[in-house]
Design an enzyme around this catalytic site. Structure first.
Site, PDB file in Angstrom:
ATOM      1  N   ARG A  64       0.840  -1.199   0.000  1.00 41.79           N
ATOM      2  CA  ARG A  64       0.000   0.000   0.000  1.00 41.79           C
ATOM      3  C   ARG A  64       0.872   1.245   0.000  1.00 41.79           C
ATOM      4  NH1 ARG A  64      -4.900  -1.826   4.189  1.00 41.79           N
ATOM      5  NH2 ARG A  64      -5.277  -3.826   3.156  1.00 41.79           N
ATOM      6  N   ARG A  72       1.949   1.552  10.446  1.00 39.19           N
ATOM      7  CA  ARG A  72       1.480   1.922   9.109  1.00 39.19           C
ATOM      8  C   ARG A  72       2.662   1.810   8.144  1.00 39.19           C
ATOM      9  NH1 ARG A  72      -3.055   4.677   7.662  1.00 39.19           N
ATOM     10  NH2 ARG A  72      -3.382   5.341   9.809  1.00 39.19           N
ATOM     11  N   GLU A 101      -7.460   0.238  14.618  1.00 36.25           N
ATOM     12  CA  GLU A 101      -7.973  -0.869  13.795  1.00 36.25           C
ATOM     13  C   GLU A 101      -6.951  -1.996  13.649  1.00 36.25           C
ATOM     14  OE1 GLU A 101      -8.914  -1.897   9.156  1.00 36.25           O
ATOM     15  OE2 GLU A 101      -9.002   0.208   9.773  1.00 36.25           O
ATOM     16  N   ARG A 152       0.478  -4.868  12.655  1.00 37.03           N
ATOM     17  CA  ARG A 152      -0.376  -4.233  13.662  1.00 37.03           C
ATOM     18  C   ARG A 152      -0.666  -5.188  14.825  1.00 37.03           C
ATOM     19  NH1 ARG A 152      -4.639   0.085  11.075  1.00 37.03           N
ATOM     20  NH2 ARG A 152      -3.090   1.242   9.844  1.00 37.03           N
ATOM     21  N   SER A 170     -10.940  -5.862  10.003  1.00 41.76           N
ATOM     22  CA  SER A 170     -12.219  -5.345   9.514  1.00 41.76           C
ATOM     23  C   SER A 170     -12.893  -6.435   8.701  1.00 41.76           C
ATOM     24  CB  SER A 170     -12.023  -4.080   8.672  1.00 41.76           C
ATOM     25  OG  SER A 170     -11.363  -4.391   7.461  1.00 41.76           O
TER      26      SER A 170
END
Length: 425
Positions: A261, A276, A348, A388, A351
């Site tokens: 990403r 991140r 987060e 994460r 999800s």
């Protein structure tokens, strides 16, 4: 994409969905107009083609002036048919272009608003009182360096910012997480999958990642291939252009892949450590079900995510994501956010999204039930996004001396190790 019949029959519902997403409502009227043009041009073509065929039957029977006149008319009809065919193709292409820009219809129970307008549905686990325990918690990067587990300096030297090495017990911890996650998924009936990290444009577009998320995607121009940001993409495209037997549903896959990403728009945000990053590994759940069963499957995926985070002994909450924070493919999305002690907030970790028929229509994935063939529903759910999860484990299970207690579920995958010990002081 959505069903065009829904657009024609209930355009106000589609307008309301676009408005709730914070997207262009005028797109709905443009699409209605394009669809009307597409249908009328199709009717015009069919009428002219029928007339052309009828004329073709008369010409062999005619003679003299009558035949000459029919041939002249046939020539004009041929030109008209060609023009109508071009008009039909152009109108169809324009309709498809606009249809691909439209987000999925938002579920009526989704809270309306932006990123901060979510609704908290559940809270699990107890937050540790580090002051009562007599020490100040270290953040994951400091702990990772003490354990010889994380090296961001050499990651930046080799690849640039937001890259990292997992070393020693850090690498072992990733492998333990992946194996434990796959074991849980397999026990729940998922088929484990190792998926491609590079996909063709139709796979990326079909899952909805070349719309609002396009700025976050890595593209290899020379090969016209995309690096996936999640194995959701190859798992969704796995059955592209197929008709599945209803008896095979539900189909559930657990994909493991690297994810890439750009993190566009995140300049200056979460720059410390590995929360991140541009590249990470992830275990992703993906389901194909009958459309009428998608909401129930969505709750199942959420339950599996909760089971996973509970097994890691992490405090977390479940939120119902607001309309403005949904991806274009999602009709509804639940996030599980773990508590990060040094940030003093929930972040987060997983999800799960119900994409209803949106992706299957774009990818032409259908199922046959008796004589009926129709689009199915697709859903996705993160089981373990590795970096994460490592962040949450290190910070929540740290001890005063810089060691980290290993959650019981991971110990069999770490040779029975109960504690990760510092290698440097």
């Amino acid at each position: 994409m959505i069903d065009l019949r829904l657009l024609r029959e209930d355009p106000d519902r589609v307008r309301a969905s676009q408005r709730a997403r914070g997207e262009d409502v005028a797109l709905v009227d443009s699409l209605l107009s394009a669809d009307e043009r597409r249908r009328s041009s199709g009717v015009r073509f069919d009428e002219l083609r029928a007339e052309q065929k009828a004329l073709g039957k008369l010409i062999p029977k005619a003679s003299g002036d009558e035949k000459a006149e029919l041939l002249k008319k046939a020539g004009q009809l041929a030109a008209d048919v060609k023009a109508a065919d071009a008009e039909r193709d152009e109108a169809d292409a324009r309709t498809q272009e606009l249809l691909l820009q439209l987000g999925n219809i938002v579920h009526p129970d989704v809270p309306v608003g932006g990123e901060e307008d979510f609704v908290t549905l559940e809270t699990h686990g107890e937050l540790r009182d580090f002051a009562a325990e007599g020490f100040e918690p270290k953040d994951h990067l400091e702990l990772g360096q003490l354990l010889g587990a994380i090296d961001v300096e050499r990651g930046a030297k080799v690849s640039g910012s937001r890259f990292y090495f997992l070393t020693g017990v850090g690498a072992l911890l990733e492998l333990a997480l992946v194996n434990a996650a796959i074991a849980q998924a397999t026990a729940a009936g998922f088929t484990p999958m190792l998926t491609p990290a590079l996909v063709r444009p139709q796979s990326m577009a079909g899952t909805g990642f070349l719309g609002q998320a396009a700025q976050d995607v890595y593209h290899l121009d020379k090969d016209d291939l995309y690096l996936v940001g999640t194995s959701e993409v190859p798992l969704a495209a796995y059955h592209m252009d197929e008709i599945l037997d209803a008896e095979r549903l539900p189909l559930r896959y657990a994909g493991f892949s690297p994810c890439f990403r750009r993190e566009a728009g995140s300049h200056g945000k979460d720059t410390r450590g590995i929360f991140r990053v541009h590249q990470f590994d992830k275990v992703e759940m993906f389901s194909y079900v009958r459309p009428e069963e998608s909401q129930e499957e969505h709750r199942r995926l959420l339950a599996w995510e909760k089971q996973w985070l509970t097994s890691l002994e992490l405090p977390f909450r479940v939120i119902d994501v607001a309309t403005g924070d949904l991806g274009s493919s999602a009709s509804r999305k639940f996030d599980c956010e773990a508590w990060i002690p040094t940030q003093g907030k929930y972040r987060e970790l997983t999800s799960t999204s119900d994409c209803t028929e949106y992706q299957s229509r774009r990818l032409s994935i259908r199922f046959r039930e008796g004589k009926t063939v129709r689009p199915l529903a697709t859903l996705n759910g993160t089981l373990c996004a590795v970096p994460r999860t490592i962040v949450a484990i290190l910070e929540n299970h740290q001890q005063a001396d810089g060691s980290v207690r290993v959650p019981e579920v991971l110990r069999p995958y770490l040779g029975g190790r109960e504690v990760l010990e510092p290698v440097a002081k």
